[in-house]
Scaffold this motif. Structure first.
Motif, mmCIF file in Angstrom:
data_model
loop_
_atom_site.group_PDB
_atom_site.id
_atom_site.type_symbol
_atom_site.label_atom_id
_atom_site.label_comp_id
_atom_site.label_asym_id
_atom_site.label_seq_id
_atom_site.Cartn_x
_atom_site.Cartn_y
_atom_site.Cartn_z
ATOM 1 N N MET A 54 -28.299 15.229 19.926
ATOM 2 C CA MET A 54 -27.765 14.332 21.138
ATOM 3 C C MET A 54 -27.218 15.015 22.344
ATOM 4 O O MET A 54 -27.538 14.650 23.460
ATOM 5 C CB MET A 54 -26.540 13.394 20.526
ATOM 6 C CG MET A 54 -27.149 12.393 19.547
ATOM 7 S SD MET A 54 -25.542 11.317 19.071
ATOM 8 C CE MET A 54 -24.816 12.397 18.158
ATOM 9 N N TYR A 225 -25.442 8.567 14.734
ATOM 10 C CA TYR A 225 -26.929 8.125 14.875
ATOM 11 C C TYR A 225 -27.205 7.140 15.732
ATOM 12 O O TYR A 225 -28.116 6.820 16.527
ATOM 13 C CB TYR A 225 -27.422 7.864 13.741
ATOM 14 C CG TYR A 225 -27.393 8.917 12.571
ATOM 15 C CD1 TYR A 225 -28.194 10.108 12.610
ATOM 16 C CD2 TYR A 225 -26.383 8.783 11.454
ATOM 17 C CE1 TYR A 225 -27.960 11.144 11.695
ATOM 18 C CE2 TYR A 225 -26.450 9.844 10.621
ATOM 19 C CZ TYR A 225 -27.173 11.036 10.472
ATOM 20 O OH TYR A 225 -27.083 12.295 9.694
ATOM 21 N N LEU A 228 -28.907 8.202 18.986
ATOM 22 C CA LEU A 228 -30.264 8.671 18.854
ATOM 23 C C LEU A 228 -30.895 7.523 18.649
ATOM 24 O O LEU A 228 -32.105 7.324 19.363
ATOM 25 C CB LEU A 228 -30.326 9.760 17.783
ATOM 26 C CG LEU A 228 -29.836 11.036 17.997
ATOM 27 C CD1 LEU A 228 -29.991 11.947 16.708
ATOM 28 C CD2 LEU A 228 -30.682 11.674 18.745
#
Length: 272
Positions: A54, A225, A228
């Motif tokens: 990231m 997450y 992403l």
């Protein structure tokens, strides 16, 4: 595809007067200069593989870097790749140095408070990326980092000492390498991407993904997450194979930035 009017890229282009190597260096090195990267290191953003990806993709590469490569670069693909490597190698080295120095400040700070300021920095950058008008009313990221340092100083546990952490250095180098490799891929694929990618859609979606990064820093569920995932969705929605290609050539970052929230109806992104 529309020519991207990235607010951050526009400001930096004015500062370096359109020289593509200097412009790319300014965009990619900015997180090291204004304190964003050290702040993320101290906030634990590099503690996982997802965090490294990231930071590399959203901080070092990011929509501003991609806008510079796609809308400003001139020359052959090999020349563009050489420019990215010329900027990328010092970037990787400096990222390792800053990652090595960051722990020296850790004992001086209340990391819980500092992490909140690090999250504010990322939100400010995301807002500036999405809207030039909003960015005009927000403090500079460097100023937020300084305020965060002042607010989180804890002299009672002060123990300023330089301790080398090879693992942390490796994670810092890895994050910078991810950003450089992503930029290099974009430079190599630039002739195709200019025809297939709507840069304004990608800019707006990248701002959303960047705005989700603080969820990871603050330890929210699924925060690791979410950025992403948002970046992958952004890349898919930015593909515009029916586009007519760029209407203006490289170097057209001199116009006033457009705020996606104020576009006329024909220019509005399809999902808005």
């Amino acid at each position: 595809m529309s020519v991207s009017q990235h607010p951050i890229a526009l400001k930096l282009e004015e500062a370096v007067k359109g020289r593509q190597t200097a412009l790319l260096a300014t965009v990619m090195l900015l997180p090291l200069v204004d304190g964003i990267f050290p702040a993320l290191v101290l906030a634990g953003a590099l503690d996982s593989v997802a965090g490294i990806l990231m930071v590399g993709l959203l901080i070092f590469a990011g929509s501003a870097t991609f806008a510079v490569v796609l809308a400003e670069f001139e020359g052959t693909t090999r020349e563009c790749a050489r420019t990215v490597i010329l900027v990328g190698l010092p970037l990787i080295l400096l990222a390792g140095v800053e990652a090595a120095l960051a722990p020296a400040l850790e004992s001086l700070l209340d990391l819980v408070i500092f992490e909140r300021f690090a999250a504010l920095v990322i939100l400010a950058v995301a807002a500036s990326t999405a809207s030039a008008r909003v960015g005009n009313y927000l403090p500079q990221p460097g100023m937020i980092v300084v305020l965060g340092l002042i607010a989180s100083v804890d002299p009672t546990s002060a123990e300023l000492a330089f301790v080398t952490d090879p693992e942390l250095i490796a994670r810092g180098v890895a994050a910078a390498t991810v950003g450089v490799v992503a930029t290099l891929v974009v430079a190599l694929a630039a002739p195709v991407l200019r025809q297939w990618v709507d840069l304004d859609r990608f800019r707006f979606g990248s701002a959303v993904a960047l705005g989700l990064l603080p969820l990871s820093i603050l330890g929210f569920p699924f925060g690791e997450y979410a950025p992403l995932g948002a970046l992958v969705i952004t890349a898919l929605f930015a593909i515009d194979p029916a586009g007519d290609g760029p209407t203006e050539g490289p170097g057209d970052l001199t116009e006033e930035p457009r705020d996606l929230t104020e576009q006329s109806e024909p220019d509005r992104a399809p999902w808005l």
